[in-house]
Design a protein around this motif. Structure first.
Motif, PDB file in Angstrom:
ATOM      1  N   HIS A   1      47.365  27.189  22.319  1.00  0.00           N
ATOM      2  CA  HIS A   1      48.121  28.419  22.056  1.00  0.00           C
ATOM      3  C   HIS A   1      47.662  29.552  22.981  1.00  0.00           C
ATOM      4  CE1 HIS A   1      48.841  26.186  18.284  1.00  0.00           C
ATOM      5  NE2 HIS A   1      49.993  26.830  18.257  1.00  0.00           N
ATOM      6  N   LEU A   2      46.353  29.630  23.213  1.00  0.00           N
ATOM      7  CA  LEU A   2      45.825  30.682  24.088  1.00  0.00           C
ATOM      8  C   LEU A   2      46.351  30.503  25.516  1.00  0.00           C
ATOM      9  CD1 LEU A   2      43.929  33.096  24.537  1.00  0.00           C
ATOM     10  CD2 LEU A   2      42.084  31.458  25.011  1.00  0.00           C
ATOM     11  N   GLY A   3      46.394  29.271  25.995  1.00  0.00           N
ATOM     12  CA  GLY A   3      46.927  29.011  27.334  1.00  0.00           C
ATOM     13  C   GLY A   3      48.374  29.451  27.459  1.00  0.00           C
ATOM     14  N   ALA A   4      49.173  29.153  26.423  1.00  0.00           N
ATOM     15  CA  ALA A   4      50.579  29.570  26.443  1.00  0.00           C
ATOM     16  C   ALA A   4      50.700  31.088  26.447  1.00  0.00           C
ATOM     17  CB  ALA A   4      51.314  28.979  25.242  1.00  0.00           C
ATOM     18  N   LEU A   5      49.867  31.767  25.654  1.00  0.00           N
ATOM     19  CA  LEU A   5      49.892  33.233  25.607  1.00  0.00           C
ATOM     20  C   LEU A   5      49.466  33.834  26.945  1.00  0.00           C
ATOM     21  CD1 LEU A   5      48.385  33.840  22.042  1.00  0.00           C
ATOM     22  CD2 LEU A   5      50.722  34.382  22.773  1.00  0.00           C
ATOM     23  N   MET A   6      48.422  33.287  27.546  1.00  0.00           N
ATOM     24  CA  MET A   6      47.984  33.768  28.859  1.00  0.00           C
ATOM     25  C   MET A   6      49.083  33.591  29.896  1.00  0.00           C
ATOM     26  SD  MET A   6      44.084  32.257  28.963  1.00  0.00           S
ATOM     27  CE  MET A   6      43.904  32.616  30.721  1.00  0.00           C
ATOM     28  N   LEU A   7      49.729  32.441  29.857  1.00  0.00           N
ATOM     29  CA  LEU A   7      50.805  32.161  30.793  1.00  0.00           C
ATOM     30  C   LEU A   7      51.943  33.161  30.625  1.00  0.00           C
ATOM     31  CD1 LEU A   7      52.038  28.508  31.414  1.00  0.00           C
ATOM     32  CD2 LEU A   7      53.369  30.512  31.968  1.00  0.00           C
ATOM     33  N   CYS A   8      52.305  33.425  29.378  1.00  0.00           N
ATOM     34  CA  CYS A   8      53.382  34.387  29.098  1.00  0.00           C
ATOM     35  C   CYS A   8      52.993  35.792  29.551  1.00  0.00           C
ATOM     36  CB  CYS A   8      53.711  34.387  27.615  1.00  0.00           C
ATOM     37  SG  CYS A   8      54.612  32.926  27.045  1.00  0.00           S
ATOM     38  N   PHE A   9      51.755  36.194  29.278  1.00  0.00           N
ATOM     39  CA  PHE A   9      51.306  37.532  29.663  1.00  0.00           C
ATOM     40  C   PHE A   9      51.391  37.720  31.176  1.00  0.00           C
ATOM     41  CE2 PHE A   9      47.821  40.290  31.135  1.00  0.00           C
ATOM     42  CZ  PHE A   9      48.210  41.481  30.535  1.00  0.00           C
ATOM     43  N   GLY A  10      50.780  36.812  31.925  1.00  0.00           N
ATOM     44  CA  GLY A  10      50.794  36.930  33.381  1.00  0.00           C
ATOM     45  C   GLY A  10      52.176  36.755  33.970  1.00  0.00           C
TER      46      GLY A  10
END
Length: 283
Positions: free
Chosen positions: A131-140
Motif C-alpha cells: 500500500h505504501l508503494g502505491a501511495l508513493m507512486l501516486c504522490f510522485g
C-alpha cells in the motif's frame, strides 16, 4: 486495511496459479517489448557504435578499476538518487515515483507467489509496503502530472491533454490508483464495486507492461547505460567530439583557435552565466 493482503482475499474468485501465470506473462511482455524497442529504434546499435567511435577519439585509456569506480558513481547518482535532475521538485517527484513503483511491483510479486491465499498469512509489514508503494507512486506521479510536466508548466497546455508519450505515466498512475481503490473497497466488503476496480487495476497493469514498445518504459533500462557511457567519455577525453571547456584567455588556446582573439580580443570578456542565468523550472 493497509496490513491486509488484497491478493489473498480475491483468491476465492481467481486461483493463485492464474495470478502467478499473469505475473510471469507480464515479465515476458516487458522483456519482449524491450527487445522489440531496441530493434525498432536501433537504440542498442546506436549505443555500441557511439561507444566504439568514442574509443577511437579517446585521449587516454580508462582502466578497469576506474570503470568500476565510474559504474559505482553512476549507480549512486543517476540511478539511486537521480542527481541528473537539477530541479529539486522534479527530482523528488521522480524518486517518489521510482521507489514507489519498485516497492509496489516487488511486494505484489512476493504476495502473489508466497502468500496467494488466506491460509498463507502474509506479514503485515509486507502488505503495508504494498500500500505504501502505491501511495508513493501516486504522490510522485500526480505531482508530476499536474504541476511539473513541461507541456503543462512551461508550455501552458491543460493537464488533461494526452499524447502517446503519456501512455507510460497514465497507465502507471491508473495501476496504482485502481489498485488502492480496489484494496480499500475489498476491505470494506463493497462487493461488485470492489470487483469492478480490480478489473480496472488489471487492465491498467496489462496496458503498462504490454505497451513497452510505444511507451517510455524501456528508458529505465537504457538510462543507466547512457549515464555510465557519459562518465566514461569524460574520463577518456573523447567527449563525443564536443570541445573542451577552454580558458579563452590562454595564449595556447588562442593560437589553436585564432578566431577567438580576432573577434573577441586577447582578453575576452566574461560572457555571463548563459543558460544557467535562470534556475531550471522544468526538465
Amino acid at each position: 486495511m493497509f496490513t491486509s493482503n488484497p491478493f489473498a482475499e480475491i483468491s476465492s474468485l481467481i486461483p493463485a496459479a492464474v495470478m502467478q501465470g499473469y505475473v510471469i506473462l507480464m515479465v515476458l511482455l516487458v522483456i519482449g517489448g524491450t527487445v522489440l524497442d531496441m530493434i525498432h529504434k536501433g537504440s542498442a546499435k546506436y549505443f555500441f557504435e557511439n561507444a566504439k567511435a568514442a574509443q577511437k577519439n579517446a585521449k587516454r585509456t580508462v582502466s578497469s578499476g576506474e570503470k568500476a569506480s565510474l559504474a559505482v558513481q553512476t549507480v549512486a547518482n543517476e540511478v539511486l538518487t537521480s542527481s541528473e535532475f537539477k530541479n529539486p521538485k522534479r527530482r523528488i517527484s521522480h524518486l517518489f515515483t521510482m521507489y514507489g513503483f519498485i516497492v509496489f511491483v516487488a511486494t505484489s510479486a512476493v504476495l502473489i507467489f508466497s502468500y496467494p491465499t488466506p491460509a498463507d498469512q502474509a506479514p503485515a509489514l509486507l502488505s503495508f509496503l504494498w500500500h505504501l508503494g502505491a501511495l508513493m507512486l501516486c504522490f510522485g506521479g500526480y505531482w508530476f502530472w499536474f504541476f511539473i510536466r513541461v507541456d503543462v508548466f512551461a508550455e501552458g497546455y491543460p493537464w488533461y491533454r494526452l499524447a502517446r508519450a503519456d501512455l507510460f505515466i497514465v497507465s502507471l498512475l491508473a495501476m496504482a490508483t485502481f489498485g488502492l481503490i480496489w484494496s480499500i473497497l475489498q476491505a470494506t466488503s463493497a462487493g461488485a464495486w470492489s470487483l469492478f476496480f480490480f478489473v480496472l487495476f488489471v487492465i491498467a497493469s496489462t496496458t503498462l507492461f504490454s505497451t513497452v514498445l510505444w511507451s517510455k518504459f524501456a528508458h529505465m533500462f537504457f538510462k543507466p547505460a547512457a549515464a555510465f557511457q557519459k562518465r566514461v567519455i569524460k574520463a577518456d577525453g573523447s567527449l563525443e567530439n564536443l570541445p573542451q571547456d577552454y580558458d579563452l584567455t590562454d595564449p595556447a588556446v588562442q593560437a589553436k583557435y585564432p578566431d577567438i582573439p580576432e573577434y573577441m580580443g586577447k582578453n575576452p570578456p566574461d560572457m555571463g552565466l548563459g543558460i544557467k542565468r535562470e534556475a531550471p523550472n522544468h526538465y
